[in-house]
Scaffold this motif. Structure first.
Motif, PDB file in Angstrom:
ATOM      1  N   UNK A   1     -33.143 -22.173  -4.215  1.00 20.72           N
ATOM      2  CA  UNK A   1     -32.950 -20.696  -4.475  1.00 20.72           C
ATOM      3  C   UNK A   1     -33.698 -20.198  -5.518  1.00 20.72           C
ATOM      4  N   UNK A   2     -34.446 -19.054  -5.483  1.00 20.08           N
ATOM      5  CA  UNK A   2     -35.261 -18.441  -6.502  1.00 20.08           C
ATOM      6  C   UNK A   2     -34.621 -17.102  -6.917  1.00 20.08           C
ATOM      7  N   UNK A   3     -34.328 -16.948  -7.977  1.00 19.26           N
ATOM      8  CA  UNK A   3     -33.752 -15.641  -8.327  1.00 19.26           C
ATOM      9  C   UNK A   3     -34.656 -15.299  -9.649  1.00 19.26           C
ATOM     10  N   UNK A   4     -34.314 -13.904 -10.088  1.00 18.01           N
ATOM     11  CA  UNK A   4     -34.996 -13.173 -11.099  1.00 18.01           C
ATOM     12  C   UNK A   4     -34.575 -13.547 -12.253  1.00 18.01           C
ATOM     13  N   UNK A   5     -35.429 -13.566 -13.510  1.00 21.54           N
ATOM     14  CA  UNK A   5     -34.578 -14.236 -14.931  1.00 21.54           C
ATOM     15  C   UNK A   5     -33.736 -12.647 -15.317  1.00 21.54           C
ATOM     16  N   UNK A   6     -32.679 -12.980 -16.080  1.00 17.97           N
ATOM     17  CA  UNK A   6     -31.862 -11.997 -16.353  1.00 17.97           C
ATOM     18  C   UNK A   6     -31.278 -11.218 -15.314  1.00 17.97           C
ATOM     19  N   UNK A   7     -31.153 -11.737 -14.238  1.00 16.30           N
ATOM     20  CA  UNK A   7     -30.759 -10.863 -13.325  1.00 16.30           C
ATOM     21  C   UNK A   7     -29.026 -10.846 -13.359  1.00 16.30           C
ATOM     22  N   UNK A   8     -28.367  -9.855 -13.014  1.00 16.76           N
ATOM     23  CA  UNK A   8     -27.075  -9.443 -13.127  1.00 16.76           C
ATOM     24  C   UNK A   8     -26.138  -9.803 -11.785  1.00 16.76           C
ATOM     25  N   UNK A   9     -26.822 -10.239 -10.592  1.00  9.41           N
ATOM     26  CA  UNK A   9     -25.997 -10.349  -9.470  1.00  9.41           C
ATOM     27  C   UNK A   9     -25.315 -11.970  -9.534  1.00  9.41           C
ATOM     28  N   UNK A  10     -24.264 -12.119  -8.819  1.00  7.10           N
ATOM     29  CA  UNK A  10     -23.395 -13.388  -8.553  1.00  7.10           C
ATOM     30  C   UNK A  10     -24.000 -14.025  -7.439  1.00  7.10           C
ATOM     31  N   UNK A  11     -24.054 -15.396  -7.792  1.00  9.54           N
ATOM     32  CA  UNK A  11     -24.507 -16.417  -6.891  1.00  9.54           C
ATOM     33  C   UNK A  11     -23.693 -17.574  -6.850  1.00  9.54           C
TER      34      UNK A  11
ATOM     35  N   UNK B   1     -41.289 -14.667 -13.629  1.00 11.63           N
ATOM     36  CA  UNK B   1     -40.145 -13.697 -13.636  1.00 11.63           C
ATOM     37  C   UNK B   1     -39.320 -14.512 -12.727  1.00 11.63           C
ATOM     38  N   UNK B   2     -39.431 -15.368 -12.161  1.00  6.88           N
ATOM     39  CA  UNK B   2     -38.790 -16.009 -11.204  1.00  6.88           C
ATOM     40  C   UNK B   2     -38.034 -17.440 -11.875  1.00  6.88           C
ATOM     41  N   UNK B   3     -36.917 -17.821 -11.350  1.00  4.47           N
ATOM     42  CA  UNK B   3     -36.283 -18.893 -11.876  1.00  4.47           C
ATOM     43  C   UNK B   3     -35.853 -19.600 -10.522  1.00  4.47           C
ATOM     44  N   UNK B   4     -36.432 -21.049 -10.342  1.00  2.00           N
ATOM     45  CA  UNK B   4     -36.300 -21.606  -9.357  1.00  2.00           C
ATOM     46  C   UNK B   4     -34.981 -22.689  -9.554  1.00  2.00           C
ATOM     47  N   UNK B   5     -34.110 -22.902  -8.582  1.00  2.22           N
ATOM     48  CA  UNK B   5     -32.858 -23.642  -8.634  1.00  2.22           C
ATOM     49  C   UNK B   5     -32.603 -24.283  -7.362  1.00  2.22           C
ATOM     50  N   UNK B   6     -31.936 -25.485  -7.624  1.00  4.39           N
ATOM     51  CA  UNK B   6     -31.466 -26.486  -6.443  1.00  4.39           C
ATOM     52  C   UNK B   6     -30.059 -26.784  -6.328  1.00  4.39           C
ATOM     53  N   UNK B   7     -29.626 -26.591  -5.184  1.00  4.83           N
ATOM     54  CA  UNK B   7     -27.997 -27.002  -5.083  1.00  4.83           C
ATOM     55  C   UNK B   7     -27.956 -28.411  -4.375  1.00  4.83           C
ATOM     56  N   UNK B   8     -27.331 -29.264  -4.804  1.00  2.00           N
ATOM     57  CA  UNK B   8     -27.431 -30.614  -4.129  1.00  2.00           C
ATOM     58  C   UNK B   8     -25.990 -31.193  -4.216  1.00  2.00           C
ATOM     59  N   UNK B   9     -25.844 -31.973  -3.066  1.00  2.00           N
ATOM     60  CA  UNK B   9     -24.712 -32.560  -2.797  1.00  2.00           C
ATOM     61  C   UNK B   9     -24.974 -34.174  -2.229  1.00  2.00           C
ATOM     62  N   UNK B  10     -24.090 -35.237  -2.370  1.00  2.00           N
ATOM     63  CA  UNK B  10     -24.751 -36.478  -2.078  1.00  2.00           C
ATOM     64  C   UNK B  10     -23.570 -37.082  -1.026  1.00  2.00           C
ATOM     65  N   UNK B  11     -23.994 -38.012  -0.342  1.00  2.00           N
ATOM     66  CA  UNK B  11     -23.193 -38.635   0.671  1.00  2.00           C
ATOM     67  C   UNK B  11     -22.336 -38.035   1.483  1.00  2.00           C
ATOM     68  N   UNK B  12     -22.902 -36.905   2.127  1.00  2.00           N
ATOM     69  CA  UNK B  12     -21.933 -36.044   3.086  1.00  2.00           C
ATOM     70  C   UNK B  12     -22.361 -36.119   4.358  1.00  2.00           C
ATOM     71  N   UNK B  13     -21.301 -35.670   5.283  1.00  2.00           N
ATOM     72  CA  UNK B  13     -21.657 -35.715   6.803  1.00  2.00           C
ATOM     73  C   UNK B  13     -20.805 -34.599   7.276  1.00  2.00           C
ATOM     74  N   UNK B  14     -21.195 -33.915   8.446  1.00  2.00           N
ATOM     75  CA  UNK B  14     -20.294 -32.946   9.381  1.00  2.00           C
ATOM     76  C   UNK B  14     -20.147 -31.693   8.291  1.00  2.00           C
TER      77      UNK B  14
END
Length: 267
Positions: free
Chosen positions: A193-203, A152-165
Motif C-alpha cells: 500500500x502506498x499513502x501520502x505522508x502526513x495523510x489524515x485518512x484511516x487505513x 511524498x509517498x510512504x510505501x507499506x506492506x501488510x503481511x501474514x504467515x502460514x495461512x490458508x483459505x
C-alpha cells in the motif's frame, strides 16, 4: 443374522446413488480447536431406528446408534485415527459432535437412518494470525534518485504467515482498496500500500475467512516519517550513543590519572 446387521445391510444397499444425488449438502464451518455438531434434525428416534454416520469419499463408517439394541458404537480409529477421542453421539437425536477439531476433519459427512438422510460438508479453518504492517525499508535509500513527488509517498506492506483459505485486504475507512486470496495451501501473504505522508485518512489491513477476521489499524505518524525525519531520528540516536561512550571514556581516563597521582605521592 442379528437385527442390527439386518438394518445395516438394508441401509447400505438401499439406493446409494439416489442418496448422493438427491440429498442437499449443508455447509458447516468451524475454527480449529472448537467443537462442531452435525444436527440430524430429529427430536427423537423411532424404536427401530439405526443411525449410521459415514465420512469421506469412501463413506467410512465412523459412528452408529441402534435403538433396537440400545447401543452406541464409535469407530474413532478409522480411517487413520483422526477422530480418536473426538466423536460424541446424541442418543436421543442421533446428532454427531466432533470435539477439538483439526483441519484433517474437513470433508464430507453422511447420515443414514430409517427416517432421515443428510449430508454435511465440513470445513475446519485454522486460527487467524494478526496482520503485521511494516514500512518498505528500501524506500529512503532509493528516494534520492527519484522525483520529489515520489518522496511524498510512504510505501507499506501488510503481511501474514502460514495461512490458508483466507483473504488479505487493505481498507481506506470502509472502502476496499485491494485484496489477495489464497485457497488450500499454507503460505505467507503480503499486500503493498502506498499513502501520502502526513495523510489524515484511516487505513486498516484485514485478514478474514468465512467465519472470522483479524484487523490491524495503520498508524501513519509512527510508520510514515519522511526520509529526512528518519535521518534526523537515526543520526540523533547515533549521536547520543557516541556522546555516552565518550563520557564513559573520559571518566575512565580521569580515574586512571587520580590513581597514578595517589601512587606517586605515596612513593
Amino acid at each position: 443374522m442379528s437385527n442390527k446387521m439386518f438394518y445395516a445391510v438394508i441401509l447400505f444397499c438401499l439406493q446409494p446413488v439416489v442418496f448422493a444425488d438427491t440429498v442437499t449438502v449443508k455447509s458447516v464451518s468451524v475454527t480449529k480447536g472448537n467443537s462442531v455438531t452435525l444436527d440430524s434434525g430429529l427430536t427423537e428416534m423411532m424404536d427401530d431406528d439405526l443411525i449410521l454416520w459415514r465420512f469421506g469419499y469412501n463413506k467410512t463408517l465412523i459412528a452408529e446408534i441402534s435403538v433396537m439394541e440400545d447401543s452406541i458404537t464409535v469407530y474413532d480409529d478409522v480411517p487413520d485415527e483422526r477422530f480418536r477421542d473426538r466423536l460424541k453421539l446424541d442418543y436421543q437425536t442421533g446428532s454427531l459432535t466432533i470435539t477439538n477439531t483439526r483441519t484433517e476433519h474437513t470433508g464430507d459427512y453422511q447420515l443414514q437412518s430409517n427416517s432421515v438422510r443428510k449430508r454435511f460438508n465440513l470445513t475446519v479453518y485454522a486460527r487467524l494470525s494478526v496482520p503485521v504492517i511494516s514500512r518498505d525499508s528500501s524506500q529512503c535509500s532509493s528516494s534520492s534518485s527519484s522525483s520529489s513527488s515520489s518522496q511524498q509517498n510512504c510505501s507499506l506492506l501488510c503481511s501474514v504467515v502460514n495461512v490458508s483459505h483466507v483473504t488479505l485486504s487493505w481498507y481506506k475507512g470502509n472502502s476496499l482498496l485491494s485484496s489477495i486470496s489464497v485457497s488450500d495451501l499454507s503460505i505467507s501473504l503480503s499486500l503493498p500500500l502506498e499513502v501520502e505522508y502526513q495523510e489524515k485518512n484511516s487505513y486498516s489491513c484485514v485478514i478474514n475467512n468465512p467465519i472470522r477476521n483479524q484487523t490491524t489499524h495503520l498508524d501513519i505518524t509512527e510508520l510514515c516519517l519522511t526520509c529526512s525525519e528518519d535521518h534526523v531520528h537515526c543520526c540523533g540516536s547515533i549521536e547520543a550513543v557516541i556522546r555516552l561512550v565518550l563520557s564513559a571514556l573520559v571518566g575512565v581516563a580521569t580515574a586512571a590519572v587520580l590513581v597514578y597521582d595517589i601512587r606517586s605521592s605515596s612513593g
